[in-house]
Write a protein that holds these residues in place. Structure first.
Motif, PDB file in Angstrom:
ATOM      1  N   GLY A 253       0.804  -1.223   0.000  1.00  0.00           N
ATOM      2  CA  GLY A 253       0.000   0.000   0.000  1.00  0.00           C
ATOM      3  C   GLY A 253       0.832   1.265   0.000  1.00  0.00           C
ATOM      4  N   CYS A 315      -7.158  -8.132 -12.391  1.00  0.00           N
ATOM      5  CA  CYS A 315      -7.348  -6.672 -12.339  1.00  0.00           C
ATOM      6  C   CYS A 315      -8.838  -6.347 -12.379  1.00  0.00           C
ATOM      7  N   ALA A 369      -8.279   4.083 -15.213  1.00  0.00           N
ATOM      8  CA  ALA A 369      -9.143   2.962 -14.834  1.00  0.00           C
ATOM      9  C   ALA A 369      -8.612   2.214 -13.609  1.00  0.00           C
ATOM     10  N   CYS A 370      -7.377   2.529 -13.190  1.00  0.00           N
ATOM     11  CA  CYS A 370      -6.741   1.764 -12.106  1.00  0.00           C
ATOM     12  C   CYS A 370      -7.325   2.145 -10.752  1.00  0.00           C
ATOM     13  N   THR A 371      -7.618   1.125  -9.925  1.00  0.00           N
ATOM     14  CA  THR A 371      -8.122   1.385  -8.574  1.00  0.00           C
ATOM     15  C   THR A 371      -6.994   1.288  -7.544  1.00  0.00           C
ATOM     16  N   SER A 372      -5.782   1.091  -8.003  1.00  0.00           N
ATOM     17  CA  SER A 372      -4.587   0.963  -7.152  1.00  0.00           C
ATOM     18  C   SER A 372      -4.754  -0.150  -6.115  1.00  0.00           C
ATOM     19  N   CYS A 373      -5.479  -1.215  -6.491  1.00  0.00           N
ATOM     20  CA  CYS A 373      -5.833  -2.245  -5.517  1.00  0.00           C
ATOM     21  C   CYS A 373      -4.707  -3.243  -5.256  1.00  0.00           C
ATOM     22  N   ASN A 374      -3.631  -3.183  -6.078  1.00  0.00           N
ATOM     23  CA  ASN A 374      -2.474  -4.068  -5.901  1.00  0.00           C
ATOM     24  C   ASN A 374      -2.725  -5.536  -6.259  1.00  0.00           C
ATOM     25  N   ALA A 375      -3.862  -5.828  -6.899  1.00  0.00           N
ATOM     26  CA  ALA A 375      -4.110  -7.219  -7.297  1.00  0.00           C
ATOM     27  C   ALA A 375      -3.054  -7.667  -8.316  1.00  0.00           C
ATOM     28  N   VAL A 391       1.261   4.837 -11.474  1.00  0.00           N
ATOM     29  CA  VAL A 391       1.258   6.035 -10.633  1.00  0.00           C
ATOM     30  C   VAL A 391       2.248   7.071 -11.160  1.00  0.00           C
TER      31      VAL A 391
ATOM     32  N   ASN B 107      -3.352   3.368   5.920  1.00  0.00           N
ATOM     33  CA  ASN B 107      -2.176   3.110   5.094  1.00  0.00           C
ATOM     34  C   ASN B 107      -1.307   4.352   4.950  1.00  0.00           C
ATOM     35  N   ARG B 160      -4.299  -6.670   0.937  1.00  0.00           N
ATOM     36  CA  ARG B 160      -3.071  -6.686   0.134  1.00  0.00           C
ATOM     37  C   ARG B 160      -2.123  -5.562   0.495  1.00  0.00           C
ATOM     38  N   GLY B 161      -2.681  -4.359   0.716  1.00  0.00           N
ATOM     39  CA  GLY B 161      -1.838  -3.192   0.970  1.00  0.00           C
ATOM     40  C   GLY B 161      -0.998  -3.324   2.226  1.00  0.00           C
ATOM     41  N   GLY B 195     -10.944   2.503  -4.804  1.00  0.00           N
ATOM     42  CA  GLY B 195      -9.576   2.935  -4.503  1.00  0.00           C
ATOM     43  C   GLY B 195      -8.911   3.699  -5.637  1.00  0.00           C
ATOM     44  N   GLU B 204     -14.221   4.606 -15.790  1.00  0.00           N
ATOM     45  CA  GLU B 204     -13.886   4.608 -17.227  1.00  0.00           C
ATOM     46  C   GLU B 204     -14.854   3.656 -17.943  1.00  0.00           C
TER      47      GLU B 204
END
Lengths: 436, 265
Positions: A253, A315, A369-375, A391, B107, B160-161, B195, B204
């Motif tokens: 995170g 994703c 479109a990215c949620t920055s979820c780290n998946a 980022v 976080n 995950r974070g 997030g 989008e």
């Protein structure tokens, strides 16, 4: 005759190694387009991470079926290469199976046992390759039939599997047609039945020719394979190890802190603070517009990607039909590096070709479109971090070009003006305590 | 305790003025302060803290957005401005321990403030709840969730974070419920879609909303309650459940609300 063979071998081998070195140097040059970043903290944790994730393939087990067949190919590749060592020594010295007499002890034919083991492995590798072709082309596993791979990437994957199949066949034929080996009284699990079925009864001279052809086929196959690697996604067999060693150890995170910004913000908040002077000619630049604004580790990530698509298949944006595919972020980064590298090789403009990673290779729609979820980061078996590139590109869009979706711009304006992403007065922040 | 006593909140400014140094700062966050749904979670947590006798205070009007949406959106300037402003406030009050019900605040405060001079022991409210239950400061005897079917949705920035998967689950288990896991849970948990600053922008173009996909998966477990640990997941999952017109049968509740309700707080 033997001398001709040795000379031919030395020439082929040296040419192959030289070509490989040239192409590796190009890749190193391309990775060095990236910004410096010192990564040498907490070495024990880094070694542990490398042993677990790269050597131990600990993240592969999340999907047991491909993990199993991948493990076979991985172990097969590593162990069968011991036999390749013998091929190389034989080639240099003109000997024939130099380890056979050395390692076959009385009552304990170690060499024969090892070869027998390699044969079983070779057959397992063959099966694994067929399973992988089946998954790709008949089962059409979504991440492998994905449009990210249309064109060259899919051909590349097929080439690799085909080459492995040819190499394993060559190895087995080479053993089966080996008269000395097959008539010494030891039964090899695969090559002896093959010998009995095909080569038994053939003249020794004919068999010798088959061995020679299979030997050269295997040798040239391996050297061609080696030289194919720098152009292929399959280069992960080399880069997975350093890539995992250098991968992020901090919580997923946690995003990087931009020190250049810290200095400016400190100067803004505290007039007595003097930011360290910039190097001469240095123009402060925020985020990444092109590959040279990313760190070398981001670029190593791109070369380590074997396009398996575990990231994309997990994703949330991609799985709900958005344009973003973390795998494509990595592929686009590599494509950009390759294009810049080719331009430099041709004494062209390189990075100054009027294009950039952001906008020409990766679009804002993908990035937003990215949620920055780290998946994606979690899913990657070799700890590639597509999120960090996303980022960095967002930073360039927002801080250099002031481009972002209107609704988001409004939320950020609210944060700036009233300390919350919505239009509430900061004076009302504790009102909830009075409400019932 | 009366409801008024349970809901009693002091600000850091008042506590310090009275010569007290509260053990915990409860970082409420923007959602917890302003969002009607999240405010209920804030109050549930306050009730639990008071019930358990925890010495805590809030920043009140001195709290500001921690900067997470700005940082994820790529505006590092705004993030650092917010961060340094907050760090100035926190350090001035000598804050050591912070608890928050928002994984995004958690976080950022825990991982991203140290580089800017803000070093605190930061915990998520589910971790605090777990320790309160473990140490017996709160107990649960056959609350209203006993025997109910619960599925827990991992917030990305907690799971995950920051690798926190067990604390919320252990707290839920204490309610003597039937905890059922979605196929995509823990490290493979599927995002709610909020997030990375998505909460504050239109999605989008795609073929469905992320929260609808996730709500469908959660509803597939036939739960009585979808448990969450994040105000944004709460909003997204609530909307997702409404999309399938299941809001009458399936509740979306924060873990803190479940504990408070089970104790009739």
């Amino acid at each position: 005759m033997q001398l001709v063979s040795i000379i031919a071998f030395v020439l082929v081998f040296s040419a192959a190694v030289a070509l490989f070195v040239i192409n590796i140097r190009k890749i190193i040059r391309n990775i060095n387009l990236g910004k410096d970043q010192t990564i040498n903290d907490n070495k024990p944790a880094r070694w542990r991470q490398m042993f677990l994730v790269a050597m131990g393939q600990s993240k592969m087990v999340a999907r047991p079926i491909p993990a199993f067949f991948h493990l076979i190919i991985y172990v097969g590749f590593v162990l069968i290469n011991i036999e390749v060592l013998e091929i190389l020594v034989d080639g240099f010295t003109g000997s024939h199976r130099i380890f056979m007499n050395v390692l076959n002890f009385d009552g304990f034919p170690l060499y024969n046992i090892a070869i027998a083991f390699f044969e079983v492995l070779a057959v397992l590798v063959l099966i694994a390759c067929v399973v992988f072709l089946y998954r790709r082309y008949i089962l059409k596993v979504p991440r492998l039939a994905h449009k990210d791979l249309d064109g060259w990437p899919r051909k590349d994957a097929t080439n690799i599997l085909a080459a492995e199949i040819v190499l394993m066949f060559a190895l087995l034929v080479m053993n089966a047609a080996d008269h000395t080996m097959q008539t010494a009284g030891f039964t090899f699990p695969i090559s002896t039945p093959l010998y009995n079925a095909i080569f038994h009864g053939m003249t020794e001279g004919a068999m010798h020719t088959v061995v020679l052809v299979a030997w050269w086929l295997h040798l040239i196959g391996i050297l061609a394979y080696l030289n194919y690697l720098p152009f292929s996604k399959h280069f992960h067999i080399v880069l997975a190890f350093p890539n995992v060693w250098y991968a992020k150890l901090t919580p997923k995170g946690q995003f990087t802190n931009m020190e250049s910004v810290t200095n400016e913000v400190k100067a803004m908040l505290d007039p007595s603070f003097t930011p360290p002077p910039l190097a001469e000619g240095e123009i402060p630049k925020f985020g990444a517009k092109d590959v040279n604004d990313l760190s070398w580790k981001n670029l190593l990530d791109a070369y380590s990607c074997t396009e398996c698509g575990r990231c994309t298949s997990e994703c949330p944006a991609n799985q709900t039909g958005k344009l973003l595919s973390p795998r494509r972020i990595m592929m686009a980064t590599r494509d950009r590096m390759e294009d810049v590298g080719k331009s430099l090789d041709a004494k062209g403009p390189g990075l100054a070709d009027g294009k950039s990673l952001l906008y020409d290779y990766i679009t804002p729609e993908e990035l937003w479109a990215c949620t920055s979820c780290n998946a994606c980061v979690q899913a990657c078996p070799v700890n590639i971090d597509p999120l960090n590139i996303i980022v960095e590109l967002r930073r360039s869009m927002v801080m250099e070009d002031s481009k972002m979706p209107d609704s988001l711009a409004l939320a950020l304006t609210n944060i700036e003006n009233n300390g919350a992403p919505w239009q509430f007065s900061p004076a009302d922040r504790l009102n909830w305590a009075q409400e019932n | 305790m009366s409801n008024a006593e349970l809901l009693k909140v002091t600000t850091m400014a008042n506590a310090i003025a009275e010569g007290r140094q509260p053990e915990y700062l409860f970082w409420v966050g923007c959602a917890g302060s302003f969002d009607d749904r999240a405010k209920k979670v804030t109050k549930a947590l306050v009730k639990i803290l008071n019930f358990a006798g925890i010495d805590f205070a809030v920043l009140g009007t001195e709290e500001s957005c921690n900067g997470d949406p700005a940082k994820r959106a790529g505006n590092e300037f705004l993030f650092q401005m917010m961060a340094m402003q907050n760090i100035g406030t926190l350090n001035a009050y000598g804050v050591k321990k912070i608890v928050t019900a928002c994984p995004h605040c958690f976080n950022t405060l825990k991982n991203e403030y140290p580089a800017l001079g803000g070093e605190y022991e930061v915990i998520h409210h589910t971790q605090l709840l777990q320790s309160l239950l473990d140490t017996g400061k709160i107990t649960i005897e056959g609350g209203e969730f006993k025997g109910k079917r619960i599925t827990y949705h991992d917030p990305c920035y907690l799971g995950r974070g920051n690798d926190i998967y067990e604390a919320p689950r252990e707290v839920i288990q204490k309610l003597e419920v039937e905890l059922v896991e979605m196929k995509r849970s823990r490290a493979k948990g599927f995002c709610c879609g909020a997030g990375g600053a998505q909460m504050f922008k239109e999605a989008e173009p795609g073929n469905r909303e992320v929260n609808v996909e996730r709500a469908e998966e959660a509803l597939g477990q036939n739960p009585n309650v979808i448990a969450v640990g994040c105000p944004f997941c709460n909003t997204m999952m609530t909307d997702g459940v409404k999309h399938f017109e299941k809001e009458g049968e399936v509740k979306v509740l924060d873990v803190a609300e479940m504990i408070a309700q089970a104790n009739d707080l």
